[in-house]
Design an enzyme around this catalytic site. Structure first.
Site, PDB file in Angstrom:
ATOM      1  N   GLY A  49       0.771  -1.247   0.000  1.00  0.00           N
ATOM      2  CA  GLY A  49       0.000   0.000   0.000  1.00  0.00           C
ATOM      3  C   GLY A  49       0.794   1.284   0.000  1.00  0.00           C
ATOM      4  O   GLY A  49       0.301   2.308  -0.464  1.00  0.00           O
ATOM      5  N   GLU A 103       4.076   3.889   6.227  1.00  0.00           N
ATOM      6  CA  GLU A 103       2.876   3.042   6.102  1.00  0.00           C
ATOM      7  C   GLU A 103       1.780   3.812   5.373  1.00  0.00           C
ATOM      8  O   GLU A 103       1.737   5.043   5.434  1.00  0.00           O
ATOM      9  CB  GLU A 103       2.441   2.636   7.530  1.00  0.00           C
ATOM     10  CG  GLU A 103       1.197   1.803   7.646  1.00  0.00           C
ATOM     11  CD  GLU A 103       1.298   0.429   6.995  1.00  0.00           C
ATOM     12  OE1 GLU A 103       1.407   0.385   5.745  1.00  0.00           O
ATOM     13  OE2 GLU A 103       1.239  -0.580   7.699  1.00  0.00           O
ATOM     14  N   ASP A 104       0.910   3.090   4.676  1.00  0.00           N
ATOM     15  CA  ASP A 104      -0.173   3.773   3.963  1.00  0.00           C
ATOM     16  C   ASP A 104      -1.274   4.250   4.907  1.00  0.00           C
ATOM     17  O   ASP A 104      -1.701   5.389   4.843  1.00  0.00           O
ATOM     18  CB  ASP A 104      -0.764   2.880   2.851  1.00  0.00           C
ATOM     19  CG  ASP A 104      -1.232   1.513   3.354  1.00  0.00           C
ATOM     20  OD1 ASP A 104      -0.966   1.165   4.526  1.00  0.00           O
ATOM     21  OD2 ASP A 104      -1.863   0.779   2.568  1.00  0.00           O
ATOM     22  N   ASP A 107      -5.309   1.857  10.798  1.00  0.00           N
ATOM     23  CA  ASP A 107      -6.744   1.711  11.018  1.00  0.00           C
ATOM     24  C   ASP A 107      -6.949   1.293  12.481  1.00  0.00           C
ATOM     25  O   ASP A 107      -6.961   2.137  13.364  1.00  0.00           O
ATOM     26  CB  ASP A 107      -7.238   0.673  10.002  1.00  0.00           C
ATOM     27  CG  ASP A 107      -8.736   0.506   9.966  1.00  0.00           C
ATOM     28  OD1 ASP A 107      -9.408   1.271   9.274  1.00  0.00           O
ATOM     29  OD2 ASP A 107      -9.230  -0.417  10.630  1.00  0.00           O
ATOM     30  N   GLY A 109      -4.661  -0.193  14.093  1.00  0.00           N
ATOM     31  CA  GLY A 109      -3.314  -0.053  14.659  1.00  0.00           C
ATOM     32  C   GLY A 109      -2.667  -1.389  14.994  1.00  0.00           C
ATOM     33  O   GLY A 109      -1.508  -1.438  15.391  1.00  0.00           O
ATOM     34  N   THR A 111      -1.777  -3.910  13.027  1.00  0.00           N
ATOM     35  CA  THR A 111      -0.664  -4.217  12.119  1.00  0.00           C
ATOM     36  C   THR A 111       0.591  -3.472  12.556  1.00  0.00           C
ATOM     37  O   THR A 111       1.679  -4.044  12.637  1.00  0.00           O
ATOM     38  CB  THR A 111      -1.031  -3.806  10.677  1.00  0.00           C
ATOM     39  OG1 THR A 111      -2.252  -4.450  10.318  1.00  0.00           O
ATOM     40  CG2 THR A 111       0.056  -4.192   9.692  1.00  0.00           C
ATOM     41  N   LYS A 135      -7.008   6.631  10.828  1.00  0.00           N
ATOM     42  CA  LYS A 135      -8.431   6.685  11.201  1.00  0.00           C
ATOM     43  C   LYS A 135      -8.495   6.692  12.724  1.00  0.00           C
ATOM     44  O   LYS A 135      -8.540   5.625  13.338  1.00  0.00           O
ATOM     45  CB  LYS A 135      -9.174   5.458  10.665  1.00  0.00           C
ATOM     46  CG  LYS A 135      -9.313   5.389   9.164  1.00  0.00           C
ATOM     47  CD  LYS A 135     -10.094   4.139   8.773  1.00  0.00           C
ATOM     48  CE  LYS A 135     -10.130   3.942   7.277  1.00  0.00           C
ATOM     49  NZ  LYS A 135     -10.655   2.619   6.896  1.00  0.00           N
ATOM     50  N   PHE A 156     -14.140   3.307   4.255  1.00  0.00           N
ATOM     51  CA  PHE A 156     -13.149   2.571   3.451  1.00  0.00           C
ATOM     52  C   PHE A 156     -12.708   3.427   2.266  1.00  0.00           C
ATOM     53  O   PHE A 156     -13.541   3.977   1.542  1.00  0.00           O
ATOM     54  CB  PHE A 156     -13.757   1.250   2.955  1.00  0.00           C
ATOM     55  CG  PHE A 156     -12.750   0.386   2.261  1.00  0.00           C
ATOM     56  CD1 PHE A 156     -11.852  -0.380   2.979  1.00  0.00           C
ATOM     57  CD2 PHE A 156     -12.691   0.350   0.870  1.00  0.00           C
ATOM     58  CE1 PHE A 156     -10.906  -1.164   2.339  1.00  0.00           C
ATOM     59  CE2 PHE A 156     -11.752  -0.434   0.218  1.00  0.00           C
ATOM     60  CZ  PHE A 156     -10.858  -1.195   0.958  1.00  0.00           C
ATOM     61  N   ASP A 163      -5.754  -0.262  -2.090  1.00  0.00           N
ATOM     62  CA  ASP A 163      -6.547  -1.068  -3.017  1.00  0.00           C
ATOM     63  C   ASP A 163      -7.893  -1.483  -2.446  1.00  0.00           C
ATOM     64  O   ASP A 163      -8.121  -1.464  -1.243  1.00  0.00           O
ATOM     65  CB  ASP A 163      -5.787  -2.355  -3.365  1.00  0.00           C
ATOM     66  CG  ASP A 163      -5.774  -3.339  -2.197  1.00  0.00           C
ATOM     67  OD1 ASP A 163      -5.424  -2.919  -1.083  1.00  0.00           O
ATOM     68  OD2 ASP A 163      -6.149  -4.507  -2.394  1.00  0.00           O
ATOM     69  N   ARG A 169      -5.361   0.949  -6.956  1.00  0.00           N
ATOM     70  CA  ARG A 169      -4.170   1.571  -6.362  1.00  0.00           C
ATOM     71  C   ARG A 169      -3.638   2.727  -7.208  1.00  0.00           C
ATOM     72  O   ARG A 169      -2.977   3.624  -6.702  1.00  0.00           O
ATOM     73  CB  ARG A 169      -3.030   0.539  -6.246  1.00  0.00           C
ATOM     74  CG  ARG A 169      -3.295  -0.593  -5.286  1.00  0.00           C
ATOM     75  CD  ARG A 169      -2.013  -1.408  -5.090  1.00  0.00           C
ATOM     76  NE  ARG A 169      -2.248  -2.707  -4.487  1.00  0.00           N
ATOM     77  CZ  ARG A 169      -2.315  -2.934  -3.181  1.00  0.00           C
ATOM     78  NH1 ARG A 169      -2.199  -1.935  -2.334  1.00  0.00           N
ATOM     79  NH2 ARG A 169      -2.513  -4.147  -2.721  1.00  0.00           N
TER      80      ARG A 169
HETATM   81  P1  5GP Z   1      -4.871  -2.065  10.905  1.00  0.00           P
HETATM   82  O1  5GP Z   1      -4.046  -3.224  11.367  1.00  0.00           O
HETATM   83  O2  5GP Z   1      -4.332  -0.731  11.347  1.00  0.00           O
HETATM   84  O3  5GP Z   1      -6.320  -2.236  11.273  1.00  0.00           O
HETATM   85  O4  5GP Z   1      -4.912  -2.138   9.347  1.00  0.00           O
HETATM   86  C1  5GP Z   1      -3.930  -1.653   8.545  1.00  0.00           C
HETATM   87  C2  5GP Z   1      -4.078  -2.205   7.146  1.00  0.00           C
HETATM   88  O5  5GP Z   1      -5.446  -2.418   6.783  1.00  0.00           O
HETATM   89  C3  5GP Z   1      -3.536  -1.197   6.170  1.00  0.00           C
HETATM   90  O6  5GP Z   1      -2.151  -1.372   5.955  1.00  0.00           O
HETATM   91  C4  5GP Z   1      -4.372  -1.489   4.946  1.00  0.00           C
HETATM   92  O7  5GP Z   1      -3.781  -2.525   4.202  1.00  0.00           O
HETATM   93  C5  5GP Z   1      -5.687  -1.975   5.473  1.00  0.00           C
HETATM   94  N1  5GP Z   1      -6.722  -0.905   5.532  1.00  0.00           N
HETATM   95  C6  5GP Z   1      -7.253  -0.335   6.626  1.00  0.00           C
HETATM   96  N2  5GP Z   1      -8.178   0.584   6.305  1.00  0.00           N
HETATM   97  C7  5GP Z   1      -8.207   0.618   4.956  1.00  0.00           C
HETATM   98  C8  5GP Z   1      -8.973   1.391   4.001  1.00  0.00           C
HETATM   99  O8  5GP Z   1      -9.810   2.253   4.301  1.00  0.00           O
HETATM  100  N3  5GP Z   1      -8.725   1.131   2.686  1.00  0.00           N
HETATM  101  C9  5GP Z   1      -7.811   0.205   2.274  1.00  0.00           C
HETATM  102  N4  5GP Z   1      -7.658   0.054   0.965  1.00  0.00           N
HETATM  103  N5  5GP Z   1      -7.084  -0.540   3.133  1.00  0.00           N
HETATM  104  C10 5GP Z   1      -7.289  -0.327   4.468  1.00  0.00           C
END
Ligand code: 5GP
Length: 179
Positions: A49, A103-104, A107, A109, A111, A135, A156, A163, A169
């Site tokens: 991402g 990082e992209d 969400d 957190g 990951t 977020k 989202f 993606d 993307r």
């Molecule tokens: P977390 O572990 O913070 O919940 O999720 C992080 C990962 O979830 C990001 O690296 C991404 O790949 C995916 N992700 C979370 N929210 C979104 C979103 O709104 N759109 C997309 N395309 N990916 C998301």
């Protein structure tokens, strides 16, 4: 700029235009250059991402640094702890070096929390997080996010590297799912 786009079966409307993204990327790059002068940091961009964000950010970072790309692989753990994530492709020695994770989106957190845990085992001198998007309404863990381009609502989004099911993307703007 297309106001709406179709990605597979879903419609997305433009929510963050290219000019705004680029202005925020330049702002964050300036902050990093100010904070890391003379420190020779290693940027670790998390694939897939962050590939566009990393490319734009790093071209604004006018100082000596290394750039490497890692991927997080998920495994089903054999224990009850569930999913275990490992960093794949960490082919630069970060021991004693300042690391900036690129990082992209953060969400929940979770990951990023896994990433920090794993990276700490490689003994960098410091770790900072640099994310394009955050977020705040979804965050489930306490994370110290030093660099953040944009905070967004819980919807989202796709585009600019992010993606939907592998597609979407390759846009300059960021788009939000139309419910
Ligand atoms: P977390 O572990 O913070 O919940 O999720 C992080 C990962 O979830 C990001 O690296 C991404 O790949 C995916 N992700 C979370 N929210 C979104 C979103 O709104 N759109 C997309 N395309 N990916 C998301």
């Amino acid at each position: 700029m297309a106001q709406t786009i179709q990605v597979k079966d879903k419609t997305f409307a433009v929510s963050i235009p290219e000019a705004q993204i680029q202005a925020e990327v330049r702002r964050v790059a300036k902050e990093i250059v100010r904070d890391y002068q003379g420190q020779n940091p290693v940027f670790l961009a998390v694939l897939n991402g962050s590939f566009i964000f990393a490319a734009d950010l790093l071209r604004e970072v006018d100082m000596p640094c290394e750039v490497s790309f890692v991927r997080l692989a998920s495994y089903q753990g054999v224990s009850t702890t569930g999913e275990i994530r490992e960093i794949m492709g960490l082919n630069v020695d970060v021991t004693g070096r300042p690391v900036i994770i690129v990082e992209d989106i953060v969400d929940t957190g979770l990951t990023m929390a896994h990433m920090l845990d794993t990276l700490r085992r490689h003994n960098p001198s410091s770790i900072d997080i640099c994310t394009l998007l955050l977020k705040p309404g979804k965050l489930q863990v306490s994370l110290d996010i030093r660099y953040c381009c944009l905070q967004i609502p819980n919807d989202f989004i796709v585009g600019y590297g992010l993606d939907y099911d592998g597609y979407g993307r390759n846009t300059k703007d960021i788009y939000t799912l139309v419910q």
